[in-house]
Design an enzyme around this catalytic site. Structure first.
Site, mmCIF file in Angstrom:
data_model
loop_
_atom_site.group_PDB
_atom_site.id
_atom_site.type_symbol
_atom_site.label_atom_id
_atom_site.label_comp_id
_atom_site.label_asym_id
_atom_site.label_seq_id
_atom_site.Cartn_x
_atom_site.Cartn_y
_atom_site.Cartn_z
ATOM 1 N N HIS A 19 1.120 -1.700 0.088
ATOM 2 C CA HIS A 19 -0.023 -0.183 -0.139
ATOM 3 C C HIS A 19 0.963 1.527 -0.158
ATOM 4 O O HIS A 19 0.401 1.861 -1.036
ATOM 5 C CB HIS A 19 -1.158 -0.136 1.365
ATOM 6 N N ASP A 128 -6.530 5.360 2.782
ATOM 7 C CA ASP A 128 -6.382 4.160 2.093
ATOM 8 C C ASP A 128 -8.174 3.962 2.363
ATOM 9 O O ASP A 128 -8.737 3.830 3.098
ATOM 10 C CB ASP A 128 -5.340 2.966 2.519
ATOM 11 N N THR A 150 -5.711 0.316 -3.143
ATOM 12 C CA THR A 150 -4.219 0.258 -3.733
ATOM 13 C C THR A 150 -4.719 -1.553 -4.720
ATOM 14 O O THR A 150 -3.704 -1.796 -5.673
ATOM 15 C CB THR A 150 -3.425 0.037 -2.961
ATOM 16 N N GLN A 355 12.313 -4.342 -7.886
ATOM 17 C CA GLN A 355 11.106 -5.344 -8.729
ATOM 18 C C GLN A 355 11.621 -4.335 -10.562
ATOM 19 O O GLN A 355 11.591 -4.997 -11.133
ATOM 20 C CB GLN A 355 10.517 -5.394 -8.464
ATOM 21 N N TRP A 373 -1.445 -6.493 -7.618
ATOM 22 C CA TRP A 373 -1.578 -5.671 -7.894
ATOM 23 C C TRP A 373 -0.430 -5.089 -8.099
ATOM 24 O O TRP A 373 -0.486 -4.538 -9.675
ATOM 25 C CB TRP A 373 -2.952 -4.535 -7.296
ATOM 26 N N ASN A 374 0.465 -4.489 -6.928
ATOM 27 C CA ASN A 374 1.213 -3.633 -8.082
ATOM 28 C C ASN A 374 2.543 -4.488 -9.289
ATOM 29 O O ASN A 374 3.213 -4.445 -10.243
ATOM 30 C CB ASN A 374 2.494 -3.766 -6.248
ATOM 31 N N SER A 375 2.931 -5.505 -8.804
ATOM 32 C CA SER A 375 3.847 -6.829 -9.227
ATOM 33 C C SER A 375 2.386 -7.063 -10.491
ATOM 34 O O SER A 375 3.755 -6.529 -11.910
ATOM 35 C CB SER A 375 3.955 -7.711 -9.000
ATOM 36 N N GLU A 378 2.872 -3.386 -13.244
ATOM 37 C CA GLU A 378 4.602 -3.797 -13.076
ATOM 38 C C GLU A 378 4.960 -4.151 -13.705
ATOM 39 O O GLU A 378 5.257 -3.638 -15.150
ATOM 40 C CB GLU A 378 5.162 -3.879 -12.298
ATOM 41 N N ASP A 394 -7.128 -9.988 -3.385
ATOM 42 C CA ASP A 394 -7.010 -9.703 -4.639
ATOM 43 C C ASP A 394 -6.604 -10.294 -5.764
ATOM 44 O O ASP A 394 -7.112 -10.511 -6.931
ATOM 45 C CB ASP A 394 -7.346 -8.255 -4.916
ATOM 46 N N GLN A 395 -5.957 -11.389 -5.686
ATOM 47 C CA GLN A 395 -4.866 -11.713 -5.992
ATOM 48 C C GLN A 395 -5.586 -12.994 -6.744
ATOM 49 O O GLN A 395 -5.053 -13.422 -8.140
ATOM 50 C CB GLN A 395 -3.484 -12.647 -5.905
#
Length: 485
Positions: A19, A128, A150, A355, A373-375, A378, A394-395
């Site tokens: 986050h 958040d 996020t 990363q 989600w970040n990964s 990206e 969420d993954q």
């Protein structure tokens, strides 16, 4: 309307790694637009990420006179692990204990003479979305507040659909033996491909307290002045369109790391090992499997052995992020086993990696990921094919979109078997179709974040929205315009 510089935004992420990683570039974008920003950490994470308060404050002042860091206690004991197994404890402590310190701090920051240092009073809060108390307290103090999620729009929509899933009888699952491949029709726009196994992980146990918490804070976003999402229209247009009628306004402004790449303090709670980049320099183009399961995933020793055996059998060099605590007390032995099994020239293991630099490196051919989600975004920006092994929340939904919607990789959820790892890694590394789809998605997303793109336009609209809210200081209703995605 007041000048942009009169707007002062308090940015308050949930104090967990992913986050913070997402909301720091958001804060950088606000600064770039001329706004003042106070970035609120927990005391615990501020110490981990940046050292002493004074050091971070000095660094902030030197990078921008309109930026400062602040912190509040998260309410947990110093020795609390703050790990995924006790995430509910963290959320409850934030709600019941940290909220008191937050209210006190915000009350000071909204007074012209209360915050010292000549900083303008806070005129808007972006909090958040999994901390709804932060929105409520801000509004009670007369400060307009926005909710920032996020995770992906598709995951937000899945959480919002919980009442419909219950009404249709698609939740709860009747027993542990139910077919996880049974289609799910209660999430709009996903009827043709969503299965039970693709719903957020808490849906598999309807007594899981995190399920009701997740639905509660997702629905609460509808009472905030707007919902902000780190996503691009090209990735999630349909999900955004289904979410919009349930919110006062929606802003799709990502991927933020690609829009605002300049660093703004440290988001990492572990030291990034830059040495892995030199190792990648010595590898052939598209020859390396990058393996990282994120900041919260934990695996058993047996699962580690399955991953290792599959990676070794696939035959490609691999860069593996094995952070402390990820394999329990077995990490050091696991690292040595990985290096010995693969051979010194084919395995490089680090505690944490830079990363974004890794994913854009010419040597990386695919990404074995938890599909956080970040990964996910990206990898999308860099056009890297993925093999997804989601861990929780969420993954599960994100990985289904990778495999069934964007077709940029493979969804390996609910399986941890060496032969499957080997097969899927080989396919992701060798498939021209996956690489072409990944590159096409990357091109679309880069257009979204470029000048004139949808995300850039949305961010400019958001800045104007915040300026308008700041003019009224949250004391009068603000008319919002629904966005058609």
């Amino acid at each position: 309307m007041v000048a942009a510089a009169a707007a002062h935004v308090l940015v308050f992420p949930c104090p967990v790694h992913g986050h913070i990683t997402c909301m720091l570039p958001f804060a950088a974008g606000l600064l770039g637009a001329g706004l003042h920003v106070t970035f609120l950490h927990s005391d615990h994470n501020l110490r981990r990420a940046g050292g002493a308060d004074a050091q971070l404050a000095t660094a902030a002042a030197s990078s921008s006179p309109r930026l400062r860091y602040a912190s509040i206690p998260d309410g947990l004991p110093v020795d609390h692990p703050r790990d995924v197994a006790r995430i509910v404890e963290l959320l409850e402590s934030l709600r019941t204990k940290a909220s008191v310190a937050y209210r006190s701090l915000l009350a000071k920051l909204v007074r012209r003479d209360g915050d010292g240092g000549g900083f303008l009073p806070v005129t808007c809060v972006v909090a958040d979305g999994i901390m709804p108390f932060a929105v409520d307290i801000a509004e009670e103090l007369g400060v307009p507040a926005l909710s920032f999620r996020t995770d992906s729009a598709c995951a937000v929509l899945a959480y919002l659909s919980q009442p419909t899933l219950l009404e249709l009888g698609e939740l709860p699952f009747k027993d542990a033996g139910d077919d996880l491949d049974e289609p799910v029709h209660g999430v709009p726009g996903m009827e043709s491909f969503l299965r039970r196994r693709d719903l957020p992980s808490q849906c598999r146990d309807c007594v899981d307290p995190l399920l009701q918490i997740a639905y509660g804070f997702t629905a609460h976003s509808g009472s905030a002045r707007a919902l902000v999402l780190n996503t691009a229209a090209s990735m999630e247009r349909e999900a955004l369109a289904h979410i919009a009628p349930r919110m006062r306004d929606v802003f799709a402004i990502g991927p933020l790391h690609a829009m605002f790449p300049a660093p703004l303090g440290s988001s990492s709670l572990w030291r990034e090992d830059d040495g892995c980049l030199a190792w990648l320099d010595g590898q052939a183009d598209r020859s390396v499997v990058y393996v990282s399961l994120g900041s919260l995933t934990v695996i058993t020793l047996d699962q580690f052995k399955e991953f290792l055996s599959g990676l070794v059998a696939a035959g490609y060099p691999f860069l593996w992020v094995l952070r402390p605590g990820m394999v329990g007390a077995s990490r050091n032995a696991a690292v040595q086993e990985a290096i010995v099994e693969a051979g010194n020239d084919k395995a490089h293991v680090v505690e944490w990696a830079p990363q974004r630099q890794v994913l854009r490196h010419r040597a990386v051919g695919c990404f074995l990921t938890h599909a956080g989600w970040n990964s996910t975004v990206e990898a999308a920006v860099e056009g890297v094919p993925m093999v997804c092994w989601p861990f929780f929340t969420d993954q599960q939904v994100n990985s289904r979109f990778v495999g069934a919607v964007w077709k940029t990789g493979l969804d390996m959820k609910d399986v941890c078997d060496a032969t499957v790892v080997e097969r899927m890694v080989k396919e992701a590394m060798e498939s021209d179709e996956f690489r072409a789809s990944a590159q096409a998605l990357a091109q679309q997303v880069r257009q979204d974040v470029a000048d004139g793109g949808s995300s850039t336009a949305e961010f400019k609209r958001l800045v104007g929205f915040i300026e308008e809210l700041s003019t009224a200081a949250g004391r009068t209703p603000v008319a919002t315009i629904k966005k058609d995605f």
